[in-house]
Design a protein around this motif. Sequence first.
Motif, PDB file in Angstrom:
ATOM      1  N   GLY A  64       0.809  -1.199   0.000  1.00 53.67           N
ATOM      2  CA  GLY A  64       0.000   0.000   0.000  1.00 53.67           C
ATOM      3  C   GLY A  64       0.847   1.255   0.000  1.00 53.67           C
ATOM      4  N   LYS A  65       0.349   2.293   0.641  1.00 53.97           N
ATOM      5  CA  LYS A  65       1.032   3.584   0.679  1.00 53.97           C
ATOM      6  C   LYS A  65       2.328   3.494   1.469  1.00 53.97           C
ATOM      7  N   ASP A 125      -7.283   0.846   3.900  1.00 52.82           N
ATOM      8  CA  ASP A 125      -6.000   0.615   3.239  1.00 52.82           C
ATOM      9  C   ASP A 125      -6.006   1.143   1.814  1.00 52.82           C
ATOM     10  N   MET A 126      -7.222   1.312   1.248  1.00 55.56           N
ATOM     11  CA  MET A 126      -7.365   1.691  -0.148  1.00 55.56           C
ATOM     12  C   MET A 126      -8.318   2.867  -0.309  1.00 55.56           C
ATOM     13  N   LYS A 153      -2.591   6.134  -1.432  1.00 52.07           N
ATOM     14  CA  LYS A 153      -3.248   4.852  -1.218  1.00 52.07           C
ATOM     15  C   LYS A 153      -3.612   4.214  -2.568  1.00 52.07           C
TER      16      LYS A 153
END
Length: 226
Positions: A64-65, A125-126, A153
Amino acid sequence: MSELDCDYLKHRPYGFYETILKPVLGWLFALIFVLLFWWLYILIAVLVRVKLGSPILYTQERPGKIDCRTGKEKIFKLYKFRTMLQEGENKLSDEERLTEFGKKLRSTSLDELPEILFNILLFRDMAWIGPRPLLVKYLPFYTEQERMRHAVKPGLTGLSQVSGRNYLGWDERFALDCKYVSKITFVGDIKIVFKTIKKVIMHSDITTDGKYTIKDFDEERKNGNY
């Protein structure tokens, strides 16, 4: 990632839309979507259980980020409805494990509905829009510039998905991802949303045979194809 690059991520010229409005609207729309279509989640879950057995959900770790405290991508679990048969004693290829029911889920993108519930609404998370999260095994093969796609993200859909999806080469995908990250706007995101809806309805640029339409990224980089 070097300290200089991480410093760049910390001081990007974030705007009001990107820092405040986009995450708030994204979470709110995810909540509304789940409240409106909870019955669809139950229906698909029952069908997956009947046709494919358990587990109903497929999970896989994705990057992820980037966390600037560590300089590394946050690894999270991506949730989807399962579309393949479980691996048994007789090893089957992905193509053999993918059923007609699974192909229909993929072609309609209904297999990705759990991402809205779990990855956007619950675990955050997104986002709705951003670079798609790829495989963890690809991380060692990104260039520093390509890793900029992880400065935000990951998204359920993104600029590269509405520009060709699986039929784009890796360099083209990453160039579009970095272009999106460099300038995130409300108007730009709205355009991506409408293009995504159109592609889902038209079932365009979607592969359902269990195979990639282009070579695996790590294999290309191992072979020196930059």
